[in-house]
Design a protein around this motif. Structure first.
Motif, short mmCIF file in Angstrom:
data_model
loop_
_atom_site.label_atom_id
_atom_site.label_comp_id
_atom_site.label_asym_id
_atom_site.label_seq_id
_atom_site.Cartn_x
_atom_site.Cartn_y
_atom_site.Cartn_z
N LEU A 310 4.86 90.16 -3.39
CA LEU A 310 4.04 91.11 -2.63
C LEU A 310 3.01 91.80 -3.49
O LEU A 310 2.35 92.74 -3.05
N GLY A 311 2.86 91.33 -4.73
CA GLY A 311 1.91 91.92 -5.68
C GLY A 311 2.62 92.42 -6.91
O GLY A 311 3.75 92.92 -6.84
N LEU A 312 1.98 92.27 -8.07
CA LEU A 312 2.63 92.66 -9.32
C LEU A 312 2.94 94.15 -9.37
O LEU A 312 3.87 94.57 -10.05
N GLY A 313 2.16 94.94 -8.68
CA GLY A 313 2.40 96.38 -8.68
C GLY A 313 3.45 96.83 -7.68
O GLY A 313 3.86 98.00 -7.68
N SER A 314 3.93 95.89 -6.86
CA SER A 314 4.88 96.26 -5.80
C SER A 314 6.33 96.34 -6.28
O SER A 314 7.18 96.94 -5.63
N GLY A 315 6.61 95.68 -7.42
CA GLY A 315 7.99 95.56 -7.87
C GLY A 315 8.75 94.46 -7.14
O GLY A 315 9.92 94.21 -7.43
N ARG A 316 8.10 93.78 -6.21
CA ARG A 316 8.72 92.70 -5.43
C ARG A 316 8.04 91.39 -5.79
O ARG A 316 7.14 90.91 -5.10
N HIS A 317 8.47 90.83 -6.92
CA HIS A 317 7.88 89.59 -7.41
C HIS A 317 8.88 88.88 -8.32
O HIS A 317 9.98 89.38 -8.58
N GLN A 343 18.99 96.73 -17.05
CA GLN A 343 19.62 96.13 -15.89
C GLN A 343 18.71 95.05 -15.32
O GLN A 343 17.50 95.26 -15.15
N ILE A 344 19.29 93.89 -15.00
CA ILE A 344 18.52 92.80 -14.44
C ILE A 344 18.05 93.15 -13.03
O ILE A 344 18.83 93.60 -12.19
N LEU A 345 16.75 92.95 -12.78
CA LEU A 345 16.18 93.26 -11.48
C LEU A 345 16.28 92.05 -10.55
O LEU A 345 16.29 90.91 -11.00
N ASN A 346 16.33 92.32 -9.26
CA ASN A 346 16.34 91.24 -8.28
C ASN A 346 14.92 90.73 -8.08
O ASN A 346 14.03 91.50 -7.73
N PRO A 347 14.69 89.45 -8.30
CA PRO A 347 13.35 88.90 -8.11
C PRO A 347 13.06 88.67 -6.64
O PRO A 347 13.96 88.64 -5.81
N HIS A 348 11.79 88.49 -6.33
CA HIS A 348 11.40 88.17 -4.96
C HIS A 348 10.30 87.12 -4.96
O HIS A 348 9.36 87.18 -5.75
N SER A 349 10.41 86.17 -4.07
CA SER A 349 9.33 85.22 -3.79
C SER A 349 9.59 84.57 -2.44
O SER A 349 10.75 84.39 -2.04
N TYR A 356 14.12 83.79 -9.75
CA TYR A 356 15.06 83.92 -10.87
C TYR A 356 14.47 84.98 -11.80
O TYR A 356 13.25 85.00 -12.04
N PRO A 357 15.31 85.86 -12.37
CA PRO A 357 14.78 86.98 -13.16
C PRO A 357 14.48 86.65 -14.61
O PRO A 357 14.17 87.54 -15.40
#
Length: 534
Positions: A310-317, A343-349, A356-357
């Motif tokens: 959703l964009g690099l600034g969204s935190g959802r990538h 802490q490992i973050l949950n990736p989004h695509s 994969y993080p």
């Protein structure tokens, strides 16, 4: 504990809190990165290409408990011995040719090339490395048959693997069926729901599919736990260039056939090398399969494209190389998506195969020394590219490789006329159609959102006006049809529109006074309303 006890984590326990490296070590940016380490940047690419110890600068290694060191050392020795055996090499070549269907074509995409020409008809020439024509429809089978043969030679009759989108799981199940091996596949429940067709295929091929709460990273953890508990009888068939050595180099070895064929085919077609290689990057197996052959050819640009979500600034990538930091996960050191506490973050695509993080250690090294460039494209850009290739070339790509295809929109205008661009093409994606249909009607419809916003604002301004009906027409078109007709299939009914309006009126409408509404506000309205018919 091997690989640096001061910073290692327990590979067996796979604790959720991971090591956090100093952010001063590497300075990250959204695109190309210059190393701050003189030691790393001085390494010779010929030596890196021939690396047999699993270290790429500071990356890679074996961050595992001592109980695993003996098994990994044994695996490393056996892999070296087996893959250097002429009989093994001959059987592998025969299997790749007769079972997998190699070599795959280097296809000149004439209409896509024309699409990327400028106003005076100049632009690069685009070639697709057609990995979608392999048995199983993807590159995964190259590695799966190779490792299955290694498992057989080692006397391991039980193969364990983890899969994200399901493609690696299908390839592993097929290879195990081919070589008469027991197969256990771990898969995240969220991905099983999205790609149930692959679950059926794995079952049909004789694999036992085990559901794991979560997604690919959780499935990987469970597969590794299984392997650790059955070291003497099981073989962990890694699908990407991840994990402790020798897993990343073994996967890269079997996938390097892609780059070797590309070099030979380019020489035959135009008597030289590609000027630019472009591949999507999730954890890295496909990119390293294409890039590795050309590491010493520094005039060949290597471009990896990550999932910007959703964009690099969204935190959802899932843009690990564009936004990650150095750490240790699943047994090796590389770039990771992690928070301030490690802490490992949950990736989004939108592309499950890119969720994969982390990323492979060799790609992490190539980033630091600026041998490869890494960029990110959004879900929306990937969806646009998905449709573009289908319409221009009659080839339905995967959402994963649609990310690399999307970056051509930005890359091609910067290239000299006649440059040769080799783009890595992944499987025809029947698996993605069920995702792309609702995704295109939801994400790829900013005009629809604008019309809905105008309608809602009109309702607020004057309750006495009869609002228009609207719908998104067509699976891929994104066209908008507006009318004042009564309810019929595909349109919002009066009741549905009323409910939508009520949801909007009771939500946060801070932007409405200026005649605008945010996309998030609008999406929330739509989510809270009834579905829009068939």
């Amino acid at each position: 504990m091997a690989g640096g006890a001061a910073h290692a984590i327990s590979f067996a326990s796979l604790a959720p809190k991971q090591m956090k490296m100093s952010r001063a070590v590497i300075k990250t940016c959204p695109c190309r990165t210059v190393s701050t380490s003189h030691e790393d940047s001085s390494m010779n690419f010929a030596n890196v290409k021939k690396s047999t110890n699993g270290k790429f600068g500071k990356y890679g290694g074996k961050f595992v408990p001592e109980i695993l060191m003996r098994s990994l050392t044994h695996l490393e020795a056996r892999v070296h011995s087996i893959t250097n055996d002429t009989n093994f090499q001959r059987e592998l070549a025969d299997t790749l040719r007769d079972y997998v269907g190699r070599e795959t074509p280097l296809y000149f995409a004439e209409r896509l090339t024309k699409h990327h020409t400028n106003a005076i008809g100049e632009g690069p020439l685009i070639y697709l490395k057609r990995e979608d024509l392999n048995h199983g429809g993807a590159h995964n089978i190259n590695n799966a048959v190779g490792q299955a043969m290694v498992a057989r030679e080692m006397g391991r009759r039980r193969v364990v693997a983890a899969t994200g989108s399901g493609q690696h799981g299908v390839a592993t199940a097929a290879a195990c069926a081919r070589f008469s091996l027991q197969c256990v596949i771990y898969m995240g429940m969220t991905h099983m729901d999205k790609h149930s067709c692959f679950v059926h295929q794995m079952n049909l091929l004789g694999a036992e599919v085990k559901a794991v709460e979560g997604n690919f990273k959780e499935a990987t953890s469970e597969a590794i736990r299984d392997w650790v508990g059955n070291l003497e009888t099981s073989f962990y068939l890694s699908g990407s260039v991840l994990g402790p050595h020798p897993c990343p180099t073994m996967v890269r070895y079997f996938q390097s056939v892609i780059g070797k064929e590309t070099r030979r085919q380019a020489l035959e077609r135009w008597g030289g090398k590609p000027d630019v290689l472009v591949a999507c990057v999730g954890s890295g197996s496909n990119a390293m399969g294409l890039f590795h052959e050309f590491l010493e050819d520094e005039e060949v640009r290597l471009i990896g494209v990550e999932a910007g979500g959703l964009g690099l600034g969204s935190g959802r990538h899932s843009a690990t190389l564009c936004r990650g930091d150095v750490g240790v996960y699943h047994g090796s050191m590389s770039y990771l998506l992690q928070d301030e506490e490690g802490q490992i973050l949950n990736p989004h695509s939108i592309a499950v195969g890119l969720e994969y993080p982390g990323v492979g250690p060799e790609l992490s090294f190539l980033k630091d020394v600026s041998r490869a460039e890494f960029y990110a494209v959004t879900d929306q850009e990937a969806l646009d590219a998905y449709r573009r290739l289908a319409l221009l070339e009659g080839i339905i790509p995967a959402l994963e490789t649609s990310h690399a295809l999307a970056y051509l929109q930005k890359l091609c205008p910067t290239l000299r006329n006649g440059s040769k661009v080799a783009y890595w093409s992944l499987h025809e994606n029947n698996r993605d159609l069920e995702l792309v249909d609702p995704a295109l009607s939801d994400v790829n419809n900013e005009e629809a959102l604008r019309i809905i916003a105008v309608a809602l604002l009109c309702i607020q301004a004057s309750r006495v006006l009869r609002p228009p009906m609207f719908r998104v027409v067509g699976m891929l078109s994104g066209d908008i049809e507006v009318g004042s007709v009564s309810s019929r299939p595909g349109y919002l009914s009066d009741l549905q529109l009323s409910e939508l309006t009520r949801s909007f009126m009771t939500s946060d409408t801070s932007g409405v006074s200026t005649g605008t509404i945010t996309t998030n506000q609008l999406r929330q309205c739509i989510t809270n309303s009834e579905p829009c018919g068939s």
